[in-house]
Design a protein around this motif. Structure first.
Motif, PDB file in Angstrom:
ATOM      1  N   GLU A   1      61.045  27.770  44.863  1.00  0.00           N
ATOM      2  CA  GLU A   1      62.025  28.803  45.227  1.00  0.00           C
ATOM      3  C   GLU A   1      61.992  29.048  46.731  1.00  0.00           C
ATOM      4  O   GLU A   1      63.032  29.247  47.362  1.00  0.00           O
TER       5      GLU A   1
ATOM      6  N   LEU B   1      71.186  29.680  41.567  1.00  0.00           N
ATOM      7  CA  LEU B   1      70.939  29.747  40.111  1.00  0.00           C
ATOM      8  C   LEU B   1      69.657  30.491  39.739  1.00  0.00           C
ATOM      9  O   LEU B   1      69.425  30.775  38.560  1.00  0.00           O
ATOM     10  N   VAL B   2      68.828  30.786  40.716  1.00  0.00           N
ATOM     11  CA  VAL B   2      67.528  31.386  40.394  1.00  0.00           C
ATOM     12  C   VAL B   2      67.705  32.869  40.044  1.00  0.00           C
ATOM     13  O   VAL B   2      68.544  33.561  40.621  1.00  0.00           O
ATOM     14  N   ASN B   3      66.902  33.333  39.091  1.00  0.00           N
ATOM     15  CA  ASN B   3      66.970  34.734  38.666  1.00  0.00           C
ATOM     16  C   ASN B   3      67.003  35.682  39.872  1.00  0.00           C
ATOM     17  O   ASN B   3      66.218  35.536  40.800  1.00  0.00           O
ATOM     18  N   GLN B   4      67.902  36.662  39.800  1.00  0.00           N
ATOM     19  CA  GLN B   4      68.060  37.663  40.864  1.00  0.00           C
ATOM     20  C   GLN B   4      68.329  37.005  42.228  1.00  0.00           C
ATOM     21  O   GLN B   4      68.056  37.589  43.271  1.00  0.00           O
TER      22      GLN B   4
ATOM     23  N   LYS C   1      62.502  24.233  36.091  1.00  0.00           N
ATOM     24  CA  LYS C   1      61.435  25.170  35.696  1.00  0.00           C
ATOM     25  C   LYS C   1      62.010  26.414  35.020  1.00  0.00           C
ATOM     26  O   LYS C   1      61.493  26.883  34.011  1.00  0.00           O
ATOM     27  N   GLN C   2      63.087  26.918  35.568  1.00  0.00           N
ATOM     28  CA  GLN C   2      63.626  28.170  35.047  1.00  0.00           C
ATOM     29  C   GLN C   2      64.475  27.984  33.794  1.00  0.00           C
ATOM     30  O   GLN C   2      64.381  28.758  32.850  1.00  0.00           O
ATOM     31  N   PHE C   3      65.306  26.956  33.789  1.00  0.00           N
ATOM     32  CA  PHE C   3      66.255  26.806  32.678  1.00  0.00           C
ATOM     33  C   PHE C   3      65.729  25.899  31.573  1.00  0.00           C
ATOM     34  O   PHE C   3      66.204  25.943  30.457  1.00  0.00           O
TER      35      PHE C   3
ATOM     36  N   SER D   1      72.472  31.603  30.264  1.00  0.00           N
ATOM     37  CA  SER D   1      71.127  31.905  30.735  1.00  0.00           C
ATOM     38  C   SER D   1      70.165  31.422  29.662  1.00  0.00           C
ATOM     39  O   SER D   1      70.571  31.220  28.517  1.00  0.00           O
TER      40      SER D   1
ATOM     41  N   LEU E   1      68.177  33.075  28.148  1.00  0.00           N
ATOM     42  CA  LEU E   1      68.209  34.126  27.150  1.00  0.00           C
ATOM     43  C   LEU E   1      69.445  34.030  26.250  1.00  0.00           C
ATOM     44  O   LEU E   1      69.353  34.169  25.028  1.00  0.00           O
TER      45      LEU E   1
END
Lengths: 338, 338
Positions: free
Chosen positions: A51, A84-87, A144-146, A312, A314
């Motif tokens: 990040e 695309l990264v959270n927040q 990593k995130q998705f 997302s 989620l």
């Protein structure tokens, strides 16, 4: 300004005065390597996390664009950024170091044209003399995130796409030289019920065509007004679906008139499955490759439709389908009279 | 339009034609319960997840605002929405069902005024006849994502704030009746090195004051031009710090002239520690309580400075400090001549 239901025509044609195009190692081996300002030879960019590496991409893209435009950061009124990264963590941290008044945007991969549309809008309406629009993505931060950490070596189906590690920034100005932004169409969110995150191109295709239809309806333009219509990152499968949908809806396109940024950035032999994706993909292909072609006189008028899959992790876990969106921006080469 | 470095003055004074104010059970027991259009008696709103419940809040806020404005969804050009959930999931899914061309924004709790500023900008410059700006938060969705599932019953220090379960929407129009948006100042990202996510008010205070200073410098306004200056959600500790910073920087404010939305929404005996927070907090306090006071003639001109802590769980884990931002929007009561 507003034409039709959801489009803007920019009478003063704000200028894309300069751009900054930064990429990673996979992009350095790609087809458009020569069109980058800076290429990093590894994914870390000297940082301790992916990040933070992405923050470096954004900072460098903005700094390079501002410098090439002969401006200083102080002269830029607004920075419009999203990722695309959270927040929007990479965007935020880049905004912190750049110290330019900041507007955070999120439209997944469509963020590139959401930002360019808004920056051109602000310049057209004298809300800014200079604004910088930047969009970025980082392959490993996204995986990593998705999905899974890349170290897992998880397999993917051939419909999946490869997230680009890159940031593309454009300084949009009321004065200077360069290609000009002539109109924009802001998309609606379309969800046809597809829920496979490994086939986002298929999910996004209807949103791209919805925005394309809206663009022609609102602005009165027709396909022949554009040398090239280019989607953000539909990839091979999405592009084929989008072409079929165009045909069904009576949008007649010439052979090779409709292409996809996600199919331009890498070489045939790079293992990117259905193509590239990520907000950085359409940003660097547009601000680098396509604008260079405009400057060389090879393209006069283009329409960029950046597509975004607004899922997302989620919403996927909650068994939701994938809402998609697309924003279109038309650009014309300098000196082309309309 | 642009005045100074980072502000816009809206000469035509776009009208906040109507609003939709939706809340949850904790808000139903709060001090401003009477000012909500709909109050839900539990956190689920008939849905299977808190994020889907938040989608309902957004949908209802927009629908109520549009209906109260005597409009239909088709007449609204753009929806500007943002929230705290990863990838703006609740906003996206609300955009999907509302089918209004959509611009996703992210500025954490400052998203409320980022949206109102942009909506007013679009209406001022004839880029939209009607735009709806909406900001929302859901206590349990936020706790789950940023902290711990509420079922854990984790303890918090007294500096922590309570995320509001609410959505506030405003229809901004070129015609109609209602309070008017007169200017906006877009903030820079400020990070003073604080890293405690349980003291976000303290972290955000310098950003609020930076934007306040910029607002006065850019627009030529002074504190006495406003009956009330209200921060988004600094809470008790952040507000005290912001007042001290104002004093240090020579911004002279009258007793009770500077308040905080996060200290208005709940009753004294509700266990909210340092106060309320969340994009929904400043949205519902402004669009409900404060605009009602303007309509009753109790307030003539106000300045709302929505503050945002742009941290993410990931930036916290990576031991980063908290970058903060604040956007200010000035509103004047109908019929007040400037």
């Amino acid at each position: 300004m507003l034409v039709g239901k959801q489009s803007w025509v920019f009478e003063s044609k704000p200028i894309i005065r300069s751009t900054g195009i930064i990429g990673g190692p996979f992009e350095a081996n790609g087809r458009l390597a020569d069109e980058f300002d800076i290429l990093h030879d590894n994914l870390w960019m000297g940082q301790g996390s992916y990040e933070k590496a992405q923050t470096v991409l954004i900072e460098q893209a903005c700094e390079k664009a501002i410098e090439k435009g002969g401006l200083t950061k102080d002269q830029i009124q607004f920075m419009l950024s999203g990722d695309l990264v959270n927040q929007l963590t990479p965007s935020t941290f880049a905004g912190r170091s750049l110290k330019i008044p900041y507007l955070g945007l999120f439209g997944a991969c469509s963020t590139s044209m959401e930002g360019l549309a808004m920056a051109a809008y602000l310049v057209q309406t004298r809300g800014a003399k200079h604004a910088v629009a930047v969009a970025s993505s980082h392959n490993a931060a996204t995986e990593k995130q998705f999905r899974y950490p890349t170290e897992y070596g998880g397999q993917k189906p051939p419909t999946a796409q490869w997230t680009v590690t890159a940031a593309g920034a454009a300084v949009v100005s009321h004065e200077g030289n360069g290609p000009r932004v002539t109109s924009a169409t802001i998309g609606r969110i379309i969800d046809m019920g597809l829920s496979d995150p490994f086939n986002m191109g298929g999910a996004m295709a209807p949103a791209a065509v919805d925005t394309l239809e809206a663009h022609f309806r609102d602005t009165g333009a027709s396909p022949e007004d554009y040398d090239l219509i280019v989607s953000g990152d539909l990839g091979e499968i999405g592009l084929a679906i989008a072409k079929e949908l165009c045909e069904q809806r009576g949008i007649v396109l010439k052979e090779n008139q409709f292409k996809d940024c996600g199919l331009m950035i890498y070489k045939e032999d790079q293992p990117v499955l259905a193509g590239a994706s990520g907000p950085g993909c359409s940003a660097v292909v547009t601000y680098g490759h396509l604008l260079n072609k405009m400057k060389k006189g090879e393209l006069k008028r283009i329409l960029v439709i950046a597509t975004g899959a607004l899922l997302s992790p989620l919403s996927f876990q909650q068994k939701e389908s994938i809402p998609c969106i697309a924003h279109a921006v038309s650009i014309e080469a300098e000196g082309v009279t309309s």
